[in-house]
Scaffold this motif. Sequence first.
Motif, PDB file in Angstrom:
ATOM      1  N   SER B  39      49.231  22.119  -8.192  1.00 45.19           N
ATOM      2  CA  SER B  39      50.563  22.075  -8.434  1.00 45.19           C
ATOM      3  C   SER B  39      51.363  23.012  -7.467  1.00 45.19           C
ATOM      4  N   PRO B  40      52.548  22.618  -7.242  1.00 44.56           N
ATOM      5  CA  PRO B  40      53.429  23.410  -6.138  1.00 44.56           C
ATOM      6  C   PRO B  40      53.325  25.088  -6.481  1.00 44.56           C
ATOM      7  N   GLY B  41      53.054  25.724  -5.588  1.00 47.95           N
ATOM      8  CA  GLY B  41      52.831  27.179  -5.532  1.00 47.95           C
ATOM      9  C   GLY B  41      51.902  27.713  -6.311  1.00 47.95           C
ATOM     10  N   GLN B  42      50.920  26.691  -6.807  1.00 45.61           N
ATOM     11  CA  GLN B  42      49.682  27.220  -7.592  1.00 45.61           C
ATOM     12  C   GLN B  42      48.587  26.983  -6.661  1.00 45.61           C
ATOM     13  N   GLY B  43      47.457  27.842  -7.335  1.00 46.82           N
ATOM     14  CA  GLY B  43      46.168  27.555  -6.619  1.00 46.82           C
ATOM     15  C   GLY B  43      45.559  26.461  -7.090  1.00 46.82           C
ATOM     16  N   LEU B  44      44.306  25.943  -6.521  1.00 48.27           N
ATOM     17  CA  LEU B  44      43.579  24.852  -7.238  1.00 48.27           C
ATOM     18  C   LEU B  44      42.847  25.023  -8.484  1.00 48.27           C
ATOM     19  N   GLN B  45      42.851  23.794  -9.213  1.00 48.63           N
ATOM     20  CA  GLN B  45      42.325  24.054 -10.484  1.00 48.63           C
ATOM     21  C   GLN B  45      41.190  22.860 -10.560  1.00 48.63           C
ATOM     22  N   LEU B  46      40.231  23.254 -10.994  1.00 50.95           N
ATOM     23  CA  LEU B  46      39.011  22.316 -11.194  1.00 50.95           C
ATOM     24  C   LEU B  46      39.844  21.021 -12.163  1.00 50.95           C
ATOM     25  N   LEU B  47      39.479  19.705 -11.940  1.00 56.97           N
ATOM     26  CA  LEU B  47      39.719  18.687 -12.774  1.00 56.97           C
ATOM     27  C   LEU B  47      38.547  18.101 -13.586  1.00 56.97           C
ATOM     28  N   LEU B  48      37.419  17.865 -12.622  1.00 52.08           N
ATOM     29  CA  LEU B  48      36.095  17.404 -13.058  1.00 52.08           C
ATOM     30  C   LEU B  48      35.060  17.544 -11.829  1.00 52.08           C
ATOM     31  N   LYS B  49      33.787  17.384 -12.236  1.00 50.88           N
ATOM     32  CA  LYS B  49      32.886  17.422 -11.333  1.00 50.88           C
ATOM     33  C   LYS B  49      31.676  16.749 -11.691  1.00 50.88           C
ATOM     34  N   TYR B  50      31.051  16.213 -10.664  1.00 48.38           N
ATOM     35  CA  TYR B  50      29.909  15.373 -10.793  1.00 48.38           C
ATOM     36  C   TYR B  50      28.705  15.984 -10.215  1.00 48.38           C
ATOM     37  N   PHE B  51      27.534  16.350 -11.082  1.00 49.25           N
ATOM     38  CA  PHE B  51      26.401  16.927 -10.202  1.00 49.25           C
ATOM     39  C   PHE B  51      25.320  15.996 -10.522  1.00 49.25           C
ATOM     40  N   SER B  52      25.002  15.342 -11.578  1.00 49.35           N
ATOM     41  CA  SER B  52      23.873  14.503 -11.882  1.00 49.35           C
ATOM     42  C   SER B  52      24.289  13.582 -12.948  1.00 49.35           C
ATOM     43  N   GLY B  53      23.339  12.622 -13.337  1.00 47.50           N
ATOM     44  CA  GLY B  53      23.418  11.948 -14.586  1.00 47.50           C
ATOM     45  C   GLY B  53      24.360  10.810 -14.656  1.00 47.50           C
ATOM     46  N   ASP B  54      25.111  10.834 -15.822  1.00 45.28           N
ATOM     47  CA  ASP B  54      26.126   9.480 -15.941  1.00 45.28           C
ATOM     48  C   ASP B  54      27.030   9.590 -14.794  1.00 45.28           C
TER      49      ASP B  54
END
Lengths: 112, 114
Positions: B39-54
Motif C-alpha cells: 500500500s502507498p507508503g508502506q512496506g510489503l506484506q505477504l498475502l500468500l505463498k506456495y511451497f508444495s501440496g495443494d
Amino acid sequence: EAGVAQSPRYKIIEKRQSVAFWCNPISGHATLYWYQQILGQGPKLLIQFQNNGVVDDSQLPKDRFSAERLKGVDSTLKIQPAKLEDSAVYLCASSFWGRKLFFGSGTQLSVL
Amino acid sequence: AQSVTQPDIHITVSEGASLELRCNYSYGATPYLFWYVQSPGQGLQLLLKYFSGDTLVQGIKGFEAEFKRSQSSFNLRKPSVHWSDAAEYFCAVASGRGYQKVTFGTGTKLQVIP
C-alpha cells in the motif's frame, strides 16, 4: 512481536554526498536483505546476509554501495557518493530461514 | 536464472467485481512462490505463498492463487474486490540454496473504482 525497524524514514541529499541507512531485523532472524525499489519497479535485491556473512551481493554497485552486518544483528547500508539514479526506496527485510520475508517500512531517498 | 513476469502494469476494476492478476515465473526447479501487497507508503506484506501440496492456496484478505506448473503461472484472484484492495501487488519466486533468494516481479498497480 516487533517488526523490522528502519531509519531514517526519509532522506534528501545532493548528488555526490554520502548517506547511510540502518536496519534492525526481527529478533532471531538470521537472514537479512537489502532491496532497492525504484519508482514504478519491483524491489531489486542488493545484498543478502546470513548472520554476519554475505550470501549474495551480485547486484550491489560496489564502487559506491557498501553494507555490513558486523554482529549478525542490525545492518547498515551506505552510498558514497550518491548519484541521481540512486533515488529510490531502500527496503530491509529479514527471515528466519528464507522464504517468508518480513519487510520494514523502507527509507525513501531523494538525490537532488 | 530465476525471473518473474507480471504482464499487467496497471489494472482497474469496479468495486465488487472479480480480480485476477497474472504472474509467470522462470525457474528450473520446483519454485517457491509468493504474492506480496504494498500500500502507498508502506512496506510489503505477504498475502500468500506456495511451497508444495495443494496448488490452490488461500491467503489473507480473501485472496487466493493457483499454481499451474504446465503454464509456469501463479495467478492471484479475488472474487469480489473492495476499495481497500487498491495497492500494488508483487509476485515473487524464491530460489537458490535453501530457497533464500527472493526475486520480485515489476508489480501490478490495482485501481478500484466505485
